[in-house]
Design a protein around this motif. Structure first.
Motif, short mmCIF file in Angstrom:
data_model
loop_
_atom_site.label_atom_id
_atom_site.label_comp_id
_atom_site.label_asym_id
_atom_site.label_seq_id
_atom_site.Cartn_x
_atom_site.Cartn_y
_atom_site.Cartn_z
N SER A 4 -40.38 -14.74 -1.55
CA SER A 4 -39.91 -15.88 -2.33
C SER A 4 -39.40 -15.48 -3.70
O SER A 4 -38.88 -16.31 -4.42
CB SER A 4 -41.02 -16.93 -2.46
N ASP A 7 -39.31 -17.45 -7.74
CA ASP A 7 -39.46 -18.90 -7.56
C ASP A 7 -40.54 -19.17 -6.53
O ASP A 7 -40.32 -19.06 -5.33
CB ASP A 7 -38.13 -19.50 -7.11
N THR A 9 -41.84 -21.90 -5.67
CA THR A 9 -41.77 -23.21 -5.03
C THR A 9 -41.07 -23.16 -3.68
O THR A 9 -41.10 -24.12 -2.93
CB THR A 9 -41.04 -24.23 -5.92
N ASN A 10 -40.44 -22.04 -3.35
CA ASN A 10 -39.69 -21.96 -2.09
C ASN A 10 -40.37 -21.09 -1.05
O ASN A 10 -39.75 -20.64 -0.11
CB ASN A 10 -38.27 -21.48 -2.34
N LEU A 13 -39.82 -21.82 2.68
CA LEU A 13 -38.53 -21.49 3.29
C LEU A 13 -38.51 -20.07 3.81
O LEU A 13 -37.63 -19.71 4.59
CB LEU A 13 -37.41 -21.68 2.26
N ARG A 14 -39.44 -19.26 3.39
CA ARG A 14 -39.50 -17.85 3.80
C ARG A 14 -40.65 -17.57 4.76
O ARG A 14 -40.88 -16.45 5.16
CB ARG A 14 -39.66 -16.95 2.58
N ASP A 59 -34.48 -25.30 7.66
CA ASP A 59 -34.44 -26.13 6.45
C ASP A 59 -34.54 -27.63 6.74
O ASP A 59 -35.39 -28.30 6.17
CB ASP A 59 -33.20 -25.82 5.62
N GLU A 63 -37.79 -30.01 5.79
CA GLU A 63 -37.63 -31.20 4.95
C GLU A 63 -38.27 -32.42 5.61
O GLU A 63 -38.97 -33.19 4.96
CB GLU A 63 -36.15 -31.46 4.67
#
Length: 83
Positions: A4, A7, A9-10, A13-14, A59, A63
């Motif tokens: 990540s 950042d 906060t992501n 996503l990884r 993604d 979400e």
């Protein structure tokens, strides 16, 4: 999580790539990866197939999953207030 970067906060996503790394790495004691123990073979890696990794499908799914989690938290909070 190293994937990540700066950042934090992501990280979600990884996650798929991190889990793939864990599942495909050979364990020093057994000499086998978890995938190899489970399925009996090492899968071909995307890099060996000459194609980039396509995780664009993740993604929108993530979400929707986060939105659903938020709705569950709101519902739980409303139930706590009632009781």
């Amino acid at each position: 999580m190293k994937l990540s970067g700066q950042d934090m906060t992501n990280w979600d996503l990884r996650l798929n790539r991190a889990l793939a790394g864990i599942r495909l790495r050979k364990h020093r004691i057994t000499g086998y990866s978890p995938h190899e123990l489970m399925f009996g073979y090492m899968p071909p890696l995307p890099s060996s197939l000459g194609r980039p990794i396509d995780d664009s499908w993740a993604d929108p799914f993530l979400e929707r999953l986060w939105a659903f989690s938020e709705l569950q938290l709101q519902r739980d909070e409303a139930c706590r207030r009632i009781n």
